[in-house]
Write a protein that holds these residues in place. Structure first.
Motif, mmCIF file in Angstrom:
data_model
loop_
_atom_site.group_PDB
_atom_site.id
_atom_site.type_symbol
_atom_site.label_atom_id
_atom_site.label_comp_id
_atom_site.label_asym_id
_atom_site.label_seq_id
_atom_site.Cartn_x
_atom_site.Cartn_y
_atom_site.Cartn_z
ATOM 1 N N THR A 194 34.260 -55.843 99.562
ATOM 2 C CA THR A 194 33.232 -55.081 100.269
ATOM 3 C C THR A 194 32.676 -54.026 99.320
ATOM 4 N N PRO A 195 31.462 -53.549 99.565
ATOM 5 C CA PRO A 195 30.915 -52.499 98.705
ATOM 6 C C PRO A 195 31.795 -51.247 98.710
ATOM 7 N N VAL A 196 31.871 -50.581 97.568
ATOM 8 C CA VAL A 196 32.678 -49.368 97.415
ATOM 9 C C VAL A 196 31.806 -48.294 96.792
ATOM 10 N N ALA A 197 31.911 -47.081 97.314
ATOM 11 C CA ALA A 197 31.189 -45.941 96.749
ATOM 12 C C ALA A 197 32.150 -44.763 96.621
ATOM 13 N N ILE A 198 32.343 -44.296 95.401
ATOM 14 C CA ILE A 198 33.229 -43.162 95.107
ATOM 15 C C ILE A 198 32.434 -42.129 94.327
ATOM 16 N N TRP A 239 30.444 -40.788 89.515
ATOM 17 C CA TRP A 239 30.426 -41.665 90.679
ATOM 18 C C TRP A 239 30.293 -43.128 90.246
ATOM 19 N N VAL A 240 30.723 -44.009 91.139
ATOM 20 C CA VAL A 240 30.641 -45.444 90.898
ATOM 21 C C VAL A 240 30.337 -46.136 92.221
ATOM 22 N N VAL A 241 29.483 -47.152 92.158
ATOM 23 C CA VAL A 241 29.142 -47.949 93.338
ATOM 24 C C VAL A 241 29.253 -49.422 92.966
ATOM 25 N N SER A 242 29.933 -50.179 93.822
ATOM 26 C CA SER A 242 30.046 -51.621 93.612
ATOM 27 C C SER A 242 29.469 -52.358 94.814
ATOM 28 N N ASP A 243 29.194 -53.642 94.623
ATOM 29 C CA ASP A 243 28.533 -54.419 95.672
ATOM 30 C C ASP A 243 29.504 -55.377 96.361
ATOM 31 N N ALA A 244 28.955 -56.242 97.210
ATOM 32 C CA ALA A 244 29.787 -57.158 97.996
ATOM 33 C C ALA A 244 30.366 -58.303 97.173
ATOM 34 N N PHE A 266 23.205 -41.434 92.975
ATOM 35 C CA PHE A 266 24.332 -41.985 93.733
ATOM 36 C C PHE A 266 23.879 -42.410 95.122
ATOM 37 N N GLU A 267 23.128 -41.559 95.787
ATOM 38 C CA GLU A 267 22.666 -41.897 97.133
ATOM 39 C C GLU A 267 21.793 -43.145 97.126
ATOM 40 N N SER A 268 20.939 -43.258 96.120
ATOM 41 C CA SER A 268 20.083 -44.442 96.002
ATOM 42 C C SER A 268 20.919 -45.704 95.774
ATOM 43 N N VAL A 298 23.378 -51.073 98.339
ATOM 44 C CA VAL A 298 24.453 -51.997 98.738
ATOM 45 C C VAL A 298 24.770 -51.882 100.228
ATOM 46 N N GLY A 299 23.902 -51.204 100.966
ATOM 47 C CA GLY A 299 24.069 -51.116 102.409
ATOM 48 C C GLY A 299 24.984 -50.018 102.893
ATOM 49 N N ILE A 300 25.258 -49.016 102.050
ATOM 50 C CA ILE A 300 26.092 -47.881 102.448
ATOM 51 C C ILE A 300 25.188 -46.687 102.728
ATOM 52 N N ASP A 301 25.363 -46.077 103.881
ATOM 53 C CA ASP A 301 24.602 -44.886 104.252
ATOM 54 C C ASP A 301 25.240 -43.667 103.577
#
Length: 419
Positions: A21-25, A41-46, A60-62, A67-70
């Motif tokens: 699942t997508p991850v946002a840290i 920060w790091v963001v991964s996808d599905a 980071f917010e963008s 990836v569908g994370i609010d």
């Protein structure tokens, strides 16, 4: 309520056989082989792949939205709050944990893998001990099946049966063999592509030819458990060996008139050198010396056996009886060291907190360098996305650790939450 180990194994196995699942840290202190960065920060996808990293919160917010994370949903984002963020640890030489070995069939694999996974080892090569060849073939089939079901298992490492009798360590001498072509073919056929590396004593009658045969099949041969001199080790590396199995252990030591295999490995830029940083297999002065030889080519390994993360007592290594005292494993029969009870988490802790290594170098030795040993630091058929760095395009193998103790407390493997 504290989970039992059985519950933990069930949870870890379910996570690793499930979908990413997508991850946002965010707000982390990033440490990897490329250095240290705060407010990271790091963001991964599905797919379980990192798509973006940085230090700017607006970006980071963008990335979260992509990836569908609010980004306004605090429950969907992990606030690291200054904790250390590293890539997941990669162990290319380990035999087991939590009272089980990787030779113990599917259940043993699940249990031993859970024991390492919860401590941050997101990817592992399952080392199989020397046994009769038919048993080793059966165990290879178990690894192949497990490997196809979950991303954390990279394949098998055969530590035997092609070892020098004089440097056998805790391996059963009755099962040692010369690697004639027919035996090599038998193991390759049984493995069906799952052997990642194999330890070979190059001075055996068919040692050099076996190194060439395995290398041609896509396996990375390793020089170790050997009585080879400097020139024979060089021949092994020229024949295709790309790893030295646990430097200093089960081989000729350094000598000013008999240099042995260690200088041959250190001098060869093609070779990744394993090192067991537990202070027992290799005491601290030699860990410092060995690491200094070629820090970007030193891979921390555990050589961990079934007693890892367990109390002292009686255990098995294959068919051999082992006694563990003060965390040190020795054969009952002759007192030989019988693997370790080390975790890569502890190896990194020791390197940073006790030995004074720079944090990026210590993390590199447990992440990018072992991945490089097997060609997994670039896109590959085994893991797909490369391993070992916190960067776009790399696998979302992520650890959050306490900045004071380096104790791992959150773990993701390819976007799957393990702990």
């Amino acid at each position: 309520m504290t989970q039992t180990r059985e519950q933990t194994v069930t949870q870890v196995t379910a996570a690793l056989t499930g979908k990413p699942t997508p991850v946002a840290i965010h707000r982390a202190r990033k440490v990897d082989a490329r250095g240290v960065q705060d407010h990271y920060w790091v963001v991964s996808d599905a797919r379980g792949v990192i798509i973006a990293t940085g230090t700017n919160e607006e970006t980071f917010e963008s990335a979260c939205r992509s990836v569908g994370i609010d980004p306004a949903d605090e429950s969907a984002i992990i606030d690291a709050n200054g904790r250390i963020l590293t890539p997941g640890y990669v162990d290319i030489h380990a035999h087991g944990a939590w009272e089980h070995s990787f030779d113990d069939g599917p259940k043993g694999i699940d249990i031993a893998r859970a024991g390492h996974a919860v401590h941050g080892t997101t990817r592992q090569v399952l080392s199989l001990i020397t046994n009769p060849v038919d048993v080793m073939c059966h165990n290879l089939a178990n690894v192949r099946k497990a490997m196809s079901a979950r991303p954390d298992i990279l394949g098998a490492h055969l530590e035997g049966p092609f070892l020098a009798l004089s440097r056998k360590g805790a391996h059963d001498p009755e099962c040692l063999k010369d690697p004639v072509p027919e035996l090599v073919d038998e193991l390759l056929t049984a493995a069906d592509g799952c052997i990642r590396q194999i330890t070979i004593a190059p001075e055996l009658p068919h040692g050099i030819s076996a190194i060439k045969q395995f290398a041609a099949a896509g396996v990375v041969p390793a020089v170790g458990h050997c009585d080879a001199d400097y020139e024979t080790a060089q021949r092994g590396f020229d024949a295709g060996a790309g790893i030295m199995t646990h430097m200093f252990n089960a081989m000729n030591g350094l000598h000013h008139r008999k240099p042995g295999p260690i200088p041959a490995a250190v001098e060869d830029p093609r070779v990744i050198i394993e090192l067991i940083n537990d202070g027992f297999h290799v005491q601290n002065p030699m860990v410092r010396l060995g690491f200094g030889f070629e820090p970007h080519r030193i891979a921390f390994v555990t050589d961990a056996m079934a007693a890892t993360d367990c109390p002292d007592g009686a255990y098995k290594l294959g068919a051999l009886d082992v006694n563990v005292v003060d965390g040190h494993a020795r054969l009952v029969s002759n007192g030989a060291i019988a693997g370790s009870t080390l975790l890569l988490e502890v190896a990194v802790q020791r390197a940073v907190l006790e030995l004074g290594f720079e944090a990026p170098a210590a993390v590199e030795a447990a992440t990018l360098t072992p991945a490089r040993a097997l060609g997994l630091d670039r896109p590959n058929p085994v893991t797909g996305a490369p391993l070992g760095l916190l960067a776009p395009g790399y696998a979302a193998d992520l650890l959050l650790s306490d900045p004071a103790t380096w104790q791992v407390n959150e773990v993701w493997c390819a976007g799957r939450k393990v702990r």
